[in-house]
Design a protein around this motif. Structure first.
Motif, PDB file in Angstrom:
ATOM      1  N   LEU A 105      -3.365 -44.468  -9.217  1.00  0.00           N
ATOM      2  CA  LEU A 105      -4.725 -44.987  -9.262  1.00  0.00           C
ATOM      3  C   LEU A 105      -4.730 -46.418  -8.756  1.00  0.00           C
ATOM      4  N   GLN A 106      -5.672 -46.756  -7.880  1.00  0.00           N
ATOM      5  CA  GLN A 106      -5.692 -48.068  -7.247  1.00  0.00           C
ATOM      6  C   GLN A 106      -6.189 -49.166  -8.184  1.00  0.00           C
ATOM      7  N   CYS A 107      -7.052 -48.829  -9.135  1.00  0.00           N
ATOM      8  CA  CYS A 107      -7.587 -49.813 -10.079  1.00  0.00           C
ATOM      9  C   CYS A 107      -6.568 -50.029 -11.186  1.00  0.00           C
ATOM     10  N   LYS A 108      -6.190 -51.295 -11.416  1.00  0.00           N
ATOM     11  CA  LYS A 108      -5.196 -51.553 -12.465  1.00  0.00           C
ATOM     12  C   LYS A 108      -5.780 -52.280 -13.663  1.00  0.00           C
ATOM     13  N   ARG A 109      -6.918 -52.963 -13.509  1.00  0.00           N
ATOM     14  CA  ARG A 109      -7.470 -53.730 -14.620  1.00  0.00           C
ATOM     15  C   ARG A 109      -8.993 -53.779 -14.494  1.00  0.00           C
ATOM     16  N   MET A 110      -9.695 -53.588 -15.624  1.00  0.00           N
ATOM     17  CA  MET A 110     -11.158 -53.722 -15.662  1.00  0.00           C
ATOM     18  C   MET A 110     -11.527 -54.655 -16.805  1.00  0.00           C
ATOM     19  N   GLU A 111     -12.463 -55.536 -16.521  1.00  0.00           N
ATOM     20  CA  GLU A 111     -12.921 -56.492 -17.526  1.00  0.00           C
ATOM     21  C   GLU A 111     -14.434 -56.352 -17.676  1.00  0.00           C
ATOM     22  N   PHE A 112     -14.870 -56.160 -18.898  1.00  0.00           N
ATOM     23  CA  PHE A 112     -16.291 -56.024 -19.202  1.00  0.00           C
ATOM     24  C   PHE A 112     -16.753 -57.307 -19.877  1.00  0.00           C
ATOM     25  N   ASN A 113     -17.685 -58.017 -19.260  1.00  0.00           N
ATOM     26  CA  ASN A 113     -18.228 -59.260 -19.825  1.00  0.00           C
ATOM     27  C   ASN A 113     -19.667 -59.026 -20.255  1.00  0.00           C
ATOM     28  N   TYR A 114     -20.028 -59.558 -21.414  1.00  0.00           N
ATOM     29  CA  TYR A 114     -21.351 -59.333 -21.985  1.00  0.00           C
ATOM     30  C   TYR A 114     -21.837 -60.600 -22.675  1.00  0.00           C
ATOM     31  N   CYS A 115     -23.098 -60.595 -23.078  1.00  0.00           N
ATOM     32  CA  CYS A 115     -23.682 -61.688 -23.858  1.00  0.00           C
ATOM     33  C   CYS A 115     -24.369 -61.066 -25.072  1.00  0.00           C
ATOM     34  N   ASP A 116     -24.123 -61.617 -26.252  1.00  0.00           N
ATOM     35  CA  ASP A 116     -24.752 -61.090 -27.468  1.00  0.00           C
ATOM     36  C   ASP A 116     -26.231 -61.449 -27.553  1.00  0.00           C
ATOM     37  N   TRP A 117     -26.598 -62.552 -26.947  1.00  0.00           N
ATOM     38  CA  TRP A 117     -27.936 -63.075 -27.131  1.00  0.00           C
ATOM     39  C   TRP A 117     -28.932 -62.548 -26.100  1.00  0.00           C
ATOM     40  N   LYS A 156     -13.184 -56.698  -7.324  1.00  0.00           N
ATOM     41  CA  LYS A 156     -14.587 -56.348  -7.089  1.00  0.00           C
ATOM     42  C   LYS A 156     -15.358 -56.619  -8.374  1.00  0.00           C
ATOM     43  N   VAL A 157     -16.565 -57.160  -8.211  1.00  0.00           N
ATOM     44  CA  VAL A 157     -17.413 -57.509  -9.349  1.00  0.00           C
ATOM     45  C   VAL A 157     -18.776 -56.865  -9.137  1.00  0.00           C
ATOM     46  N   ILE A 158     -19.304 -56.229 -10.187  1.00  0.00           N
ATOM     47  CA  ILE A 158     -20.648 -55.649 -10.144  1.00  0.00           C
ATOM     48  C   ILE A 158     -21.445 -56.203 -11.313  1.00  0.00           C
ATOM     49  N   LEU A 193     -16.173 -48.188  -9.781  1.00  0.00           N
ATOM     50  CA  LEU A 193     -15.107 -49.175  -9.609  1.00  0.00           C
ATOM     51  C   LEU A 193     -13.734 -48.550  -9.846  1.00  0.00           C
ATOM     52  N   ARG A 194     -13.639 -47.636 -10.797  1.00  0.00           N
ATOM     53  CA  ARG A 194     -12.359 -46.982 -11.071  1.00  0.00           C
ATOM     54  C   ARG A 194     -11.896 -46.148  -9.878  1.00  0.00           C
ATOM     55  N   ASN A 195     -12.822 -45.446  -9.220  1.00  0.00           N
ATOM     56  CA  ASN A 195     -12.474 -44.567  -8.111  1.00  0.00           C
ATOM     57  C   ASN A 195     -12.346 -45.297  -6.783  1.00  0.00           C
ATOM     58  N   SER A 196     -12.743 -46.559  -6.743  1.00  0.00           N
ATOM     59  CA  SER A 196     -12.687 -47.322  -5.500  1.00  0.00           C
ATOM     60  C   SER A 196     -11.251 -47.681  -5.161  1.00  0.00           C
ATOM     61  N   SER A 197     -10.999 -47.907  -3.876  1.00  0.00           N
ATOM     62  CA  SER A 197      -9.632 -48.220  -3.442  1.00  0.00           C
ATOM     63  C   SER A 197      -9.352 -49.708  -3.440  1.00  0.00           C
ATOM     64  N   GLY A 198     -10.369 -50.549  -3.505  1.00  0.00           N
ATOM     65  CA  GLY A 198     -10.154 -51.985  -3.469  1.00  0.00           C
ATOM     66  C   GLY A 198     -10.224 -52.558  -2.069  1.00  0.00           C
ATOM     67  N   LEU A 199     -10.307 -51.708  -1.059  1.00  0.00           N
ATOM     68  CA  LEU A 199     -10.404 -52.194   0.307  1.00  0.00           C
ATOM     69  C   LEU A 199     -11.825 -52.666   0.598  1.00  0.00           C
ATOM     70  N   LYS A 200     -11.965 -53.546   1.598  1.00  0.00           N
ATOM     71  CA  LYS A 200     -13.290 -53.978   2.014  1.00  0.00           C
ATOM     72  C   LYS A 200     -14.021 -52.812   2.659  1.00  0.00           C
ATOM     73  N   LEU A 201     -15.335 -52.781   2.475  1.00  0.00           N
ATOM     74  CA  LEU A 201     -16.124 -51.747   3.123  1.00  0.00           C
ATOM     75  C   LEU A 201     -16.227 -52.080   4.602  1.00  0.00           C
ATOM     76  N   ARG A 202     -16.054 -51.085   5.446  1.00  0.00           N
ATOM     77  CA  ARG A 202     -16.130 -51.331   6.881  1.00  0.00           C
ATOM     78  C   ARG A 202     -16.817 -50.158   7.555  1.00  0.00           C
ATOM     79  N   ARG A 203     -17.432 -50.459   8.680  1.00  0.00           N
ATOM     80  CA  ARG A 203     -18.161 -49.445   9.428  1.00  0.00           C
ATOM     81  C   ARG A 203     -17.169 -48.576  10.197  1.00  0.00           C
ATOM     82  N   VAL A 204     -17.404 -47.265  10.168  1.00  0.00           N
ATOM     83  CA  VAL A 204     -16.562 -46.336  10.902  1.00  0.00           C
ATOM     84  C   VAL A 204     -17.200 -46.130  12.268  1.00  0.00           C
TER      85      VAL A 204
END
Length: 137
Positions: free
Chosen positions: A21-33, A82-84, A101-112
């Protein structure tokens, strides 16, 4: 007597032998307020434990980010990040973004530009039955 290393016989490719799997780490940031984090807080309470259990190969961290919109940040084995932003999204939409994000490869998006990519380009071009001489039947 010097030790000679083994020569590399074949390059490993993802999916041949074992899938990495290409994704090795995910971070979830939130605000309580903030109200824009309402969906993220619901996701963290109800859906994140199932998501983490289904994906044990990904390191998952949850951290507060006061007075900011909620985001999901993921790091890949090629060093990219990558950040969403998931502000004002419902918990099921946030789950879809996390899976994206989990299924993404981490490469930049490019036109074919070409439908087929090859290491050895064809000298004669693509075959077409409409070119050349006709066939006698």
């Amino acid at each position: 007597m010097p030790v000679t290393p083994l020569r590399l016989i074949s390059k490993s490719q993802n999916g041949v032998g074992a899938f990495v799997l290409q994704c090795k780490r995910m971070e979830f940031n939130y605000c309580d307020w903030a109200g824009s984090s309402k969906g993220m807080n619901s996701f963290l309470k109800h859906h994140l434990p199932k998501f983490a259990k289904a994906n044990p190969q990904i390191e998952i961290t949850v951290s507060p980010r006061p007075h900011k919109h909620p985001i999901i940040r993921s790091e890949y084995i090629n060093g990219r990040e990558k950040v969403i932003c998931v502000r004002n999204l419902e918990h099921n939409q946030i789950l879809q973004k996390a899976e994206l994000l989990r299924n993404s490869s981490g490469l930049k998006l490019r036109r074919v530009t070409k439908p087929v990519s090859s290491m050895n380009e064809s000298v004669r071009g693509i075959f077409s039955p409409f070119h050349g001489t006709g066939y006698a039947i």
